[in-house]
Scaffold this motif. Structure first.
Motif, PDB file in Angstrom:
ATOM      1  N   SER A 109       0.832  -1.206   0.000  1.00 36.72           N
ATOM      2  CA  SER A 109       0.000   0.000   0.000  1.00 36.72           C
ATOM      3  C   SER A 109       0.866   1.255   0.000  1.00 36.72           C
ATOM      4  CB  SER A 109      -0.942   0.006   1.209  1.00 36.72           C
ATOM      5  OG  SER A 109      -1.872  -1.057   1.144  1.00 36.72           O
ATOM      6  N   VAL A 110       1.983   1.222   0.745  1.00 37.94           N
ATOM      7  CA  VAL A 110       2.923   2.337   0.723  1.00 37.94           C
ATOM      8  C   VAL A 110       3.546   2.461  -0.666  1.00 37.94           C
ATOM      9  CG1 VAL A 110       5.086   3.235   1.665  1.00 37.94           C
ATOM     10  CG2 VAL A 110       3.409   2.200   3.188  1.00 37.94           C
ATOM     11  N   LEU A 111       3.911   1.331  -1.274  1.00 37.74           N
ATOM     12  CA  LEU A 111       4.471   1.365  -2.625  1.00 37.74           C
ATOM     13  C   LEU A 111       3.483   1.961  -3.620  1.00 37.74           C
ATOM     14  CD1 LEU A 111       6.304  -2.096  -2.944  1.00 37.74           C
ATOM     15  CD2 LEU A 111       7.312   0.162  -2.557  1.00 37.74           C
ATOM     16  N   GLN A 112       2.193   1.686  -3.436  1.00 37.85           N
ATOM     17  CA  GLN A 112       1.187   2.274  -4.317  1.00 37.85           C
ATOM     18  C   GLN A 112       1.215   3.790  -4.244  1.00 37.85           C
ATOM     19  OE1 GLN A 112      -2.220  -0.326  -2.829  1.00 37.85           O
ATOM     20  NE2 GLN A 112      -2.792  -0.094  -4.966  1.00 37.85           N
ATOM     21  N   VAL A 113       1.448   4.314  -3.047  1.00 36.74           N
ATOM     22  CA  VAL A 113       1.457   5.764  -2.875  1.00 36.74           C
ATOM     23  C   VAL A 113       2.723   6.380  -3.456  1.00 36.74           C
ATOM     24  CG1 VAL A 113       1.476   7.634  -1.191  1.00 36.74           C
ATOM     25  CG2 VAL A 113      -0.030   5.675  -0.847  1.00 36.74           C
ATOM     26  N   VAL A 114       3.883   5.829  -3.099  1.00 39.74           N
ATOM     27  CA  VAL A 114       5.140   6.473  -3.502  1.00 39.74           C
ATOM     28  C   VAL A 114       5.409   6.315  -4.995  1.00 39.74           C
ATOM     29  CG1 VAL A 114       6.084   6.149  -1.189  1.00 39.74           C
ATOM     30  CG2 VAL A 114       6.596   4.466  -2.967  1.00 39.74           C
TER      31      VAL A 114
ATOM     32  N   LEU B  59      -5.499   0.682  17.228  1.00 39.91           N
ATOM     33  CA  LEU B  59      -5.624   2.140  17.202  1.00 39.91           C
ATOM     34  C   LEU B  59      -4.998   2.717  15.932  1.00 39.91           C
ATOM     35  CD1 LEU B  59      -6.429   4.754  18.638  1.00 39.91           C
ATOM     36  CD2 LEU B  59      -4.212   4.716  19.800  1.00 39.91           C
ATOM     37  N   LEU B  60      -3.855   2.192  15.539  1.00 45.89           N
ATOM     38  CA  LEU B  60      -3.215   2.657  14.306  1.00 45.89           C
ATOM     39  C   LEU B  60      -4.077   2.337  13.084  1.00 45.89           C
ATOM     40  CD1 LEU B  60       0.493   1.689  15.067  1.00 45.89           C
ATOM     41  CD2 LEU B  60      -0.475   3.991  14.965  1.00 45.89           C
ATOM     42  N   PHE B  61      -4.712   1.181  13.075  1.00 42.91           N
ATOM     43  CA  PHE B  61      -5.619   0.841  11.980  1.00 42.91           C
ATOM     44  C   PHE B  61      -6.773   1.845  11.916  1.00 42.91           C
ATOM     45  CE2 PHE B  61      -5.194  -3.711  10.258  1.00 42.91           C
ATOM     46  CZ  PHE B  61      -3.806  -3.646  10.295  1.00 42.91           C
ATOM     47  N   LEU B  62      -7.315   2.212  13.070  1.00 39.04           N
ATOM     48  CA  LEU B  62      -8.416   3.178  13.104  1.00 39.04           C
ATOM     49  C   LEU B  62      -7.962   4.548  12.597  1.00 39.04           C
ATOM     50  CD1 LEU B  62     -10.028   2.252  16.533  1.00 39.04           C
ATOM     51  CD2 LEU B  62     -11.125   2.037  14.297  1.00 39.04           C
ATOM     52  N   ILE B  63      -6.770   4.966  12.971  1.00 35.22           N
ATOM     53  CA  ILE B  63      -6.236   6.250  12.496  1.00 35.22           C
ATOM     54  C   ILE B  63      -6.038   6.212  10.991  1.00 35.22           C
ATOM     55  CG2 ILE B  63      -4.240   7.801  12.592  1.00 35.22           C
ATOM     56  CD1 ILE B  63      -3.907   6.973  15.529  1.00 35.22           C
ATOM     57  N   SER B  64      -5.499   5.111  10.485  1.00 32.23           N
ATOM     58  CA  SER B  64      -5.310   4.969   9.042  1.00 32.23           C
ATOM     59  C   SER B  64      -6.640   5.073   8.304  1.00 32.23           C
ATOM     60  CB  SER B  64      -4.640   3.622   8.727  1.00 32.23           C
ATOM     61  OG  SER B  64      -4.567   3.407   7.336  1.00 32.23           O
ATOM     62  N   GLY B  65      -7.675   4.414   8.839  1.00 28.93           N
ATOM     63  CA  GLY B  65      -8.988   4.478   8.207  1.00 28.93           C
ATOM     64  C   GLY B  65      -9.565   5.882   8.229  1.00 28.93           C
ATOM     65  N   HIS B  66      -9.361   6.616   9.333  1.00 29.68           N
ATOM     66  CA  HIS B  66      -9.845   7.992   9.405  1.00 29.68           C
ATOM     67  C   HIS B  66      -9.162   8.857   8.349  1.00 29.68           C
ATOM     68  CE1 HIS B  66     -11.474  11.642  11.177  1.00 29.68           C
ATOM     69  NE2 HIS B  66     -10.250  12.153  11.134  1.00 29.68           N
ATOM     70  N   LEU B  67      -7.863   8.666   8.168  1.00 31.00           N
ATOM     71  CA  LEU B  67      -7.144   9.408   7.137  1.00 31.00           C
ATOM     72  C   LEU B  67      -7.633   9.016   5.745  1.00 31.00           C
ATOM     73  CD1 LEU B  67      -3.551   9.208   8.649  1.00 31.00           C
ATOM     74  CD2 LEU B  67      -4.993  11.235   8.504  1.00 31.00           C
ATOM     75  N   GLY B  68      -8.006   7.741   5.571  1.00 31.64           N
ATOM     76  CA  GLY B  68      -8.580   7.307   4.303  1.00 31.64           C
ATOM     77  C   GLY B  68      -9.884   8.022   3.993  1.00 31.64           C
ATOM     78  N   PHE B  69     -10.727   8.193   5.009  1.00 30.48           N
ATOM     79  CA  PHE B  69     -11.961   8.958   4.824  1.00 30.48           C
ATOM     80  C   PHE B  69     -11.648  10.416   4.472  1.00 30.48           C
ATOM     81  CE2 PHE B  69     -14.541   5.775   7.341  1.00 30.48           C
ATOM     82  CZ  PHE B  69     -15.432   5.518   6.323  1.00 30.48           C
TER      83      PHE B  69
ATOM     84  N   VAL C 274       3.233  -3.498  14.455  1.00 31.27           N
ATOM     85  CA  VAL C 274       2.949  -3.619  15.885  1.00 31.27           C
ATOM     86  C   VAL C 274       2.193  -4.919  16.156  1.00 31.27           C
ATOM     87  CG1 VAL C 274       1.719  -2.602  17.840  1.00 31.27           C
ATOM     88  CG2 VAL C 274       2.963  -1.131  16.253  1.00 31.27           C
ATOM     89  N   PHE C 275       1.267  -5.258  15.246  1.00 29.54           N
ATOM     90  CA  PHE C 275       0.582  -6.544  15.380  1.00 29.54           C
ATOM     91  C   PHE C 275       1.587  -7.694  15.357  1.00 29.54           C
ATOM     92  CE2 PHE C 275      -3.677  -4.846  13.770  1.00 29.54           C
ATOM     93  CZ  PHE C 275      -4.285  -5.003  14.998  1.00 29.54           C
ATOM     94  N   ALA C 276       2.647  -7.556  14.545  1.00 31.75           N
ATOM     95  CA  ALA C 276       3.656  -8.612  14.460  1.00 31.75           C
ATOM     96  C   ALA C 276       4.314  -8.841  15.817  1.00 31.75           C
ATOM     97  CB  ALA C 276       4.701  -8.254  13.407  1.00 31.75           C
TER      98      ALA C 276
ATOM     99  N   VAL D 201       0.747   4.648   8.374  1.00 30.70           N
ATOM    100  CA  VAL D 201       0.165   4.291   9.677  1.00 30.70           C
ATOM    101  C   VAL D 201      -0.382   2.870   9.630  1.00 30.70           C
ATOM    102  CG1 VAL D 201      -1.683   4.831  11.309  1.00 30.70           C
ATOM    103  CG2 VAL D 201      -0.305   6.671  10.333  1.00 30.70           C
ATOM    104  N   LEU D 202      -0.988   2.495   8.503  1.00 33.94           N
ATOM    105  CA  LEU D 202      -1.468   1.114   8.336  1.00 33.94           C
ATOM    106  C   LEU D 202      -0.314   0.131   8.427  1.00 33.94           C
ATOM    107  CD1 LEU D 202      -3.784  -0.882   7.578  1.00 33.94           C
ATOM    108  CD2 LEU D 202      -3.143  -0.495   5.185  1.00 33.94           C
ATOM    109  N   LEU D 203       0.776   0.419   7.732  1.00 28.42           N
ATOM    110  CA  LEU D 203       1.955  -0.453   7.793  1.00 28.42           C
ATOM    111  C   LEU D 203       2.493  -0.538   9.221  1.00 28.42           C
ATOM    112  CD1 LEU D 203       4.250  -2.118   6.553  1.00 28.42           C
ATOM    113  CD2 LEU D 203       5.403   0.042   5.997  1.00 28.42           C
TER     114      LEU D 203
END
Length: 281
Positions: free
Chosen positions: A117-122, A195-205, A164-166, A157-159
């Motif tokens: 997903s980061v590669l898609q952006v950069v 929490l990081l997943f939720l922040i990533s989703g908020h930024l997606g919105f 962190v999940f790892a 943030v998603l990455l």
């Protein structure tokens, strides 16, 4: 509106949509998500009444399709494995190590999806504000630091959440931990990752809605992807809270909610990955 005049929209310091008049007349509209996911920019020639999508070059579109397919597939498989792990925990008779192994395998796919997903952006095509209303592409990059872009920040943030999940998933293999150690080494990283997943989703919105709070875009597949994934993040957080180990009893707050929250949340990410397969050039 002259060629030097631009109208920017977005959330806070982030610009997610830019409208301007090219030197030759007409208008051009760049939007963050369509440009990076589908490689298109909207342009209206002089005298025309409607916009038309102008695509990036075929090499760039092939790159976007490949990255999108890899990320989407990773999230589909990762979500399915997390759901399987929760299903085994809820209905099966396997031991904790087996469940942890399934979760860990799913986590590898989630991390893969996060990095791609980061590669898609950069590696997404860029626009030239005030230019002719076309997209151009840099050479291939494995990384870049662009915190002023909301799409980059959301993907990063998603990455970070998957990494962190790892930590949580690796620590879950440890044996003989006290209740305090379980909460510190397993539960705390789980909550932080959610929490990081939720922040990533908020930024997606914010990227889709061009503002700092969610909107409704029922005809946008990008909106549905973000919404479904955000629902999955909420369910993951509910699961994480329910998985807190009570110091007094050594039991979870609610094991059933923890397992079902993980199962349903993981299913949301698989559905989001499936939808993502269709958001391509």
């Amino acid at each position: 509106m002259t060629s030097t005049e631009q109208r920017a929209q977005g959330a806070g310091p982030f610009t997610t949509r830019l409208t301007w008049q090219p030197p030759g007349g007409g208008s051009a509209v760049w939007e963050s998500r369509p440009a990076r996911r589908r490689g298109v920019i909207a342009a209206r020639p002089p005298g025309a009444s409607t916009d038309r999508n102008v695509s990036a070059d075929e090499r760039t579109l092939h790159r976007l399709r490949t990255l999108n397919a890899i990320a989407a597939t990773a999230f589909i498989i990762g979500g399915a494995l997390f759901a399987a792990g929760a299903g085994v925990a809820q209905f099966g008779s396997a031991d904790a190590t087996t469940c942890a192994s399934i979760y860990f395998a799913g986590g590898l796919f989630f991390t893969t999806g996060g990095y791609v997903s980061v590669l898609q952006v950069v590696n997404a095509p860029r626009h030239e504000p005030g230019g002719e209303g076309r997209l151009f592409t840099h050479g291939w990059r494995w990384w870049s630091y662009e915190p002023t872009r909301v799409d980059w920040l959301s993907a990063f943030v998603l990455l970070a959440g998957t990494l962190v999940f790892a930590v949580d998933l690796l620590d879950s293999f440890l044996q003989g931990l006290s209740v305090q150690q379980v909460n510190r080494l397993v539960w705390a990283p789980d909550v932080i990752g959610c929490l990081l997943f939720l922040i990533s989703g908020h930024l997606g919105f914010a990227e889709i809605c061009h503002r700092g709070w969610p909107c409704l875009r029922r005809r946008s597949i990008g909106w549905w992807i973000v919404a479904v994934n955000q629902l999955g993040s909420v369910l993951f957080m509910i699961s994480a809270v329910a998985a807190y180990t009570r110091p007094g009893t050594g039991g979870l707050i609610n094991a059933d909610i923890a397992d079902w929250g993980t199962l349903l949340g993981a299913g949301c990410f698989s559905v989001g990955g499936l939808l993502q397969l269709f958001e391509r050039p």
